[in-house]
Enzyme design. Structure first.
Site, PDB file in Angstrom:
ATOM      1  N   LYS A  24      -9.081  21.663  98.789  1.00 38.18           N
ATOM      2  CA  LYS A  24      -9.341  20.722 100.183  1.00 38.18           C
ATOM      3  C   LYS A  24      -8.741  19.269  99.320  1.00 38.18           C
ATOM      4  CE  LYS A  24     -13.095  23.520 101.681  1.00 38.18           C
ATOM      5  NZ  LYS A  24     -12.647  24.873  99.949  1.00 38.18           N
TER       6      LYS A  24
HETATM    7  P1  5BU Z   1     -17.440  33.296 100.903  1.00 33.28           P
HETATM    8  O1  5BU Z   1     -18.102  34.361 100.217  1.00 33.28           O
HETATM    9  O2  5BU Z   1     -16.954  34.984 102.429  1.00 33.28           O
HETATM   10  O3  5BU Z   1     -18.719  32.874 101.942  1.00 33.28           O
HETATM   11  O4  5BU Z   1     -16.628  33.171 100.741  1.00 33.28           O
HETATM   12  C1  5BU Z   1     -15.464  32.302 102.045  1.00 33.28           C
HETATM   13  C2  5BU Z   1     -14.755  31.048 101.139  1.00 33.28           C
HETATM   14  O5  5BU Z   1     -13.984  30.459 102.404  1.00 33.28           O
HETATM   15  C3  5BU Z   1     -14.798  29.747 100.291  1.00 33.28           C
HETATM   16  O6  5BU Z   1     -13.826  29.967  99.247  1.00 33.28           O
HETATM   17  C4  5BU Z   1     -15.092  28.770 100.793  1.00 33.28           C
HETATM   18  O7  5BU Z   1     -14.992  27.750 100.188  1.00 33.28           O
HETATM   19  C5  5BU Z   1     -13.911  28.913 101.738  1.00 33.28           C
HETATM   20  N1  5BU Z   1     -14.412  27.863 103.325  1.00 33.28           N
HETATM   21  C6  5BU Z   1     -15.555  28.305 103.609  1.00 33.28           C
HETATM   22  O8  5BU Z   1     -16.503  29.314 103.806  1.00 33.28           O
HETATM   23  N2  5BU Z   1     -15.808  27.557 104.460  1.00 33.28           N
HETATM   24  C7  5BU Z   1     -15.475  26.317 105.711  1.00 33.28           C
HETATM   25  O9  5BU Z   1     -15.220  26.091 106.079  1.00 33.28           O
HETATM   26  C8  5BU Z   1     -13.958  26.140 104.713  1.00 33.28           C
HETATM   27  C9  5BU Z   1     -14.079  27.112 103.032  1.00 33.28           C
HETATM   28 BR1  5BU Z   1     -12.807  24.830 104.913  1.00 33.28          BR
END
Ligand code: 5BU
Length: 456
Positions: free
Chosen positions: A286
């Site tokens: 990012k």
């Molecule tokens: P989760 O454990 O499935 O909630 O992880 C989601 C990943 O996607 C995590 O690494 C976040 O940093 C990433 N992410 C997100 O969740 N939402 C966003 O809007 C963005 C990235 Br951009």
């Protein structure tokens, strides 16, 4: 009243004029339409609202609006005749009292049909849509009484909206010409003017970005559109999970800076895994600073991300030059722009998203698509419809069940994400947080792939 009668009436009351008129843009036009005075002619208002009712009666919408001022009385009549409820947007944003900018009753997620008197370039329609979308109202269709544009339909379509025109310029010219109310020379002059101000049609281009093609090819070849977000903090755990999940994924998303024990062997081991299990590598860094800083953040420091991550994420808040800073002089790398986020209360609005799309449209070789999220299938479809052609949607905030975590993450289901238009789903805790990451990854993969195949 027929359409022809309506056009002739407009001409009679002076709402259609030919001559020389300076437009808001400074251009001098050989014709001018002004429907404002129609409110002084009840039979004309009755006629136009009947014609509009006929045009929209089978369309799907919950509420109706007219863009102030001219179209609002027209829309009121149409709403009344269709027994639909009317809303309208204040012209000035209200910051005191209730702070409500939309007047009238509506529920979030309801679909609103927009009526306007004219379309010239489409810009004001897009602005209108954005101000409704900001309040949670879904806009898909615009109906205009007169389409005086050369390519308003294409301009709106590029942003994901559909234009329905009751009358177009040609119909007016033809009718008036047949009735000898306008000379052949004037018709030619009008047509020449319209052609001169219309933007050249953009052909649907084939995807030119090799990294976008690479991801699409890999999705097809591996029959997977699952991206694992492996947000664990030790290398041991990282590679153990990857051994189980690697066969299921098209791409691995990392946050390399959260590893407690990162060392110089990490990258070569990761690349070895990527070869073994045939997945692509995406670092979710990012980037969000000025060009000169992101350039160094990407290439230097401990991680030297540019050496190994084929895709990275970019916040466009610093402006377009961030792309130059990141990618100038580098080949084989591409980005996904955060044009929406999955976290509750994030500050991204529709205008910001649209600006991201514009920047991406100008930089197809540096941008492969967008990160995005949505409340439901419809909402995601609306979002994706605005993408420049050939750009992909990657969606985090996905689990097998809808829900949220305690720190603002919001989840929609695999099916909602893919049906809405996600090209890849990004799953973190749903997989690595499970006792059996390999088995659960298989389930995610199968469910996402099933919807992907259905959609395509
Ligand atoms: P989760 O454990 O499935 O909630 O992880 C989601 C990943 O996607 C995590 O690494 C976040 O940093 C990433 N992410 C997100 O969740 N939402 C966003 O809007 C963005 C990235 Br951009």
């Amino acid at each position: 009243m027929t359409k022809e009668q309506f056009i002739l009436e407009l001409q009679r009351i002076g709402a259609i004029k030919f001559g020389s008129f300076t437009l808001k843009s400074g251009l001098v036009s050989p014709f001018y339409f002004d429907l404002r005075d129609m409110i002084s002619y009840p039979e004309l208002l009755d006629g136009v609202s009947d014609l509009l009712v006929e045009k929209i009666k089978d369309m799907e919408f919950d509420v109706l609006t007219g863009i102030p001022y001219t179209a609002l009385p027209i829309a009121s009549l149409v709403a009344f005749k269709l027994k639909k409820s009317l809303v309208y947007m204040r012209k000035e944003e209200k910051s005191y009292g209730t702070g409500k900018n939309i007047i009238g009753k509506f529920k979030e997620g309801e679909k609103c049909l927009v009526i306007d008197d004219l379309i010239t370039t489409g810009t004001s329609k897009i602005e209108t849509a954005e101000s409704y979308e900001k309040e949670g109202v879904i806009i898909k269709d615009f109906v205009v009484v007169i389409d005086r544009s050369a390519n308003g339909t294409e301009e709106l379509a590029k942003q994901g909206y559909k234009l329905h025109s009751m009358i177009n310029l040609n119909e007016i010219l033809e009718l008036l010409q047949n009735k000898n109310l306008i000379s052949d020379e004037k018709v030619k002059e009008v047509n020449d003017f319209t052609a001169s101000i219309s933007k050249p049609k953009q052909e649907e281009k084939e995807i030119s970005n090799p990294l976008t093609k690479k991801l699409l090819a890999k999705i097809k070849e591996k029959r997977s559109n699952l991206v694992l977000s492996l947000d664990v903090t030790s290398q041991k755990e990282f590679f153990e999970i990857l051994d189980e999940v690697g066969p299921e994924i098209v791409m691995l998303k990392t946050h390399v800076d959260i590893l407690d024990d990162y060392d110089e062997n990490f990258v070569s081991k990761l690349q070895e895994y990527a070869r073994k299990y045939d997945f692509l590598i995406f670092e979710d860094r990012k980037f969000a600073d000025i060009g000169n800083t992101v350039r160094k953040q990407f290439r230097s420091g401990i991680y030297k991300i540019a050496d190994w991550a084929e895709y990275v994420t970019v916040h466009m808040v610093a402006g377009e030059s961030i792309l130059k800073g990141l990618f100038d002089g580098i080949e084989g790398r591409s980005s996904f722009i955060l044009a929406r986020m999955s976290s509750k209360g994030n500050l991204i609005n529709e205008t910001y998203s649209r600006k991201c799309f514009e920047i991406a449209r100008r930089n197809p070789m540096l941008v492969s698509g967008f990160i995005g999220h949505g409340k439901n299938v419809e909402d995601i479809k609306c979002y994706k419809a605005k993408f420049p052609s050939g750009m992909l949607l990657l969606m985090p905030g996905v689990k097998l069940e809808k829900g949220s975590d305690s720190m603002g993450q919001q989840y929609i289901t695999v099916e909602e994400a893919v049906q809405g238009g996600a090209d890849c789903i990004i799953v973190g805790r749903g997989i690595y947080g499970n006792e059996n990451p390999g088995e659960i990854a298989k389930i995610y993969r199968e469910r996402a792939w099933k919807e992907y195949e259905k959609r395509n």
